[in-house]
Design an enzyme around this catalytic site. Structure first.
Site, mmCIF file in Angstrom:
data_model
loop_
_atom_site.group_PDB
_atom_site.id
_atom_site.type_symbol
_atom_site.label_atom_id
_atom_site.label_comp_id
_atom_site.label_asym_id
_atom_site.label_seq_id
_atom_site.Cartn_x
_atom_site.Cartn_y
_atom_site.Cartn_z
ATOM 1 N N LYS A 18 0.853 -1.190 0.000
ATOM 2 C CA LYS A 18 0.000 0.000 0.000
ATOM 3 C C LYS A 18 0.882 1.231 0.000
ATOM 4 C CE LYS A 18 -4.507 0.787 0.295
ATOM 5 N NZ LYS A 18 -5.581 -0.160 -0.063
HETATM 6 N N1 GLU Z 1 -7.196 0.063 -3.318
HETATM 7 C C1 GLU Z 1 -7.948 -1.107 -3.629
HETATM 8 C C2 GLU Z 1 -8.033 -2.036 -2.427
HETATM 9 O O1 GLU Z 1 -7.905 -1.615 -1.303
HETATM 10 C C3 GLU Z 1 -7.466 -1.800 -4.894
HETATM 11 C C4 GLU Z 1 -6.055 -2.290 -4.875
HETATM 12 C C5 GLU Z 1 -5.598 -2.811 -6.241
HETATM 13 O O2 GLU Z 1 -6.384 -2.896 -7.159
HETATM 14 O O3 GLU Z 1 -4.421 -3.114 -6.329
HETATM 15 O O4 GLU Z 1 -8.309 -3.195 -2.559
#
Ligand code: GLU
Length: 420
Positions: free
Chosen positions: A109
């Site tokens: 993240k």
């Molecule tokens: N931000 C989204 C999540 O928390 C998508 C992450 C992604 O597609 O890599 O799942």
């Protein structure tokens, strides 16, 4: 969405969740320690030129939590309350999320501490490009693949893709997902988180003996995930949306709202608040509304030991990451509510991100119907896998999803062995 619980450290919650599962599956000390530590963390401080000619220094993070199952994957959020511990928690949750839906990724993240709502488009572009350049040391299609998250979108991903490609000297569409379609984005990615959430609600309702048709629904957070979940529950499953909210407040209408019209109002005015014919309510009241299905789709730490006893919903589907504190989980379980945990309920987004990445690498793109069909298949299977573990171990769905996910990550760690 600050509230009295915004001081709860999400990484402490994330570690607590791992401990609960470790007891269930008798996990040994060393591997458990691996699971409770992020593998790699990058903190960057960087200047951005503002429209008035001055410059400001911003702080950003990228945490790669665990890569046992493949390259790391996870979004980037722009928010004033971003912290390293929040990004660590979100990166851990991405690890389990990718494992629950069984896609070949670890979890990561990123985040930048900023207030995107008070920045111009030019300032946001410069901030995004400089942050992308700072983290380009550790991202890449085979290393770590970012995507949108809170207050970032397909345009943000376009800027990251371009910045990374300019440095490489050629176009690298597979470095991020959630891109605009002309740049190698996938059909269906924009809707995928909300669609995945509506699919698992459909599946869970069957097991819980609830009819979604005519069921009353409240959605906290009418953004990318929440507004799509509301629209699909309304359009495809005949649910009645009675309460929705965003960061400015909530609205309630006992005989149901048309989510398309609410979306139009939000586009025009910047908020759902003030939608004609509705009663103004607070974000907290949205959670306690008299409904059958509750979709928390905003930020962490919303459902607490204090408000959980007042939640009336029989199904709680977490489109947000980390909306429920562990002590609230127990209360909801005792109330016999079906909780669809974040790592399952919002995994549709990363699932279609995986499809996007696979399409980019092959240079071969699928029609929308194929994307949605494959997404449906993954979500149905994942829900069934989680439900099976819940029944076998006599635990609630969150613990079940964690057992499934952590077992898959542990299997990968053990198969690979500890280097050297
Ligand atoms: N931000 C989204 C999540 O928390 C998508 C992450 C992604 O597609 O890599 O799942």
């Amino acid at each position: 969405m600050p509230n009295e619980t915004s001081t709860v450290n999400p990484f402490e919650t994330a570690k607590q969740q791992i401990d609960i599962v470790a007891k269930q599956i008798h996990l040994d000390g060393g591997v458990l320690e691996v699971l409770k530590h992020p593998k790699r963390e990058l903190t960057v401080h960087f200047p951005v030129r503002m429209d008035d000619g001055s410059f400001r220094v911003y702080t950003g993070y990228r945490v790669q939590y665990n890569m046992a199952r493949g390259p790391t994957k996870g979004g980037i959020r722009f928010h004033p309350q971003v912290s390293l511990d929040e990004v660590r928690a979100l990166a851990a949750w991405m690890t389990w999320k990718c494992a629950v839906v069984n896609i070949p990724y670890g979890g990561a993240k990123g985040g930048v501490i900023c207030d995107p709502k008070s920045m111009s488009r030019g300032e946001l572009e410069r901030l995004t490009r400089r942050y992308a350049s700072e983290i380009s040391l550790i991202i890449g299609p085979e290393i770590d693949i970012p995507a949108p998250d809170v207050y970032t979108d397909s345009q943000t991903m376009a800027w990251i893709m371009d910045t990374y490609s300019m440095q490489a000297g050629y176009s690298v569409p597979g470095v991020v997902t959630g891109k605009p379609i002309p740049l190698g984005g996938s059909e269906g990615r924009g809707e995928a988180t909300g669609r995945g959430c509506s699919i698992v609600i459909r599946e869970a309702a069957k097991d819980a003996g609830i009819r979604v048709k005519g069921a009353k629904v409240a959605v906290q957070g009418f953004g990318n995930a929440g507004s799509v979940a509301a629209r699909l529950l309304y359009d495809e499953q005949g649910a009645q949306i009675v309460a929705v909210s965003d960061s400015k407040g909530g609205i309630f209408k006992a005989d149901g709202l048309n989510p398309h019209a609410v979306e139009e109002h939000k586009q025009k005015t910047g908020s759902v608040v003030g939608f004609p014919g509705t009663k103004a309510i607070s974000n907290a009241e949205v959670l306690e509304a008299k409904v059958d299905i509750l979709v928390p789709a905003a930020l962490e730490n919303q459902i607490t030991a204090k408000n959980a006893p007042k939640i009336e919903a029989k199904v709680v589907a977490e489109a947000a990451n980390g909306p429920t504190l562990p002590e609230a989980d127990t209360i909801l379980f005792e109330k016999k509510a079906t909780v669809l945990p974040d790592i399952l309920a919002n995994a549709g987004g990363v699932t279609v991100s995986y499809f996007e990445w696979a399409q980019d690498i092959q240079g071969f793109f699928w029609p929308l119907a194929e994307v949605n069909q494959r997404l449906d298949r993954v979500m149905v299977q994942s829900y069934a896998d989680v439900h099976k573990v819940a029944v076998e171990h006599k635990v609630h769905n969150r613990t079940a999803a964690y057992i499934l996910a952590i077992q898959r990550v542990v299997d990968a760690i053990r198969l690979r062995g500890i280097y050297p």
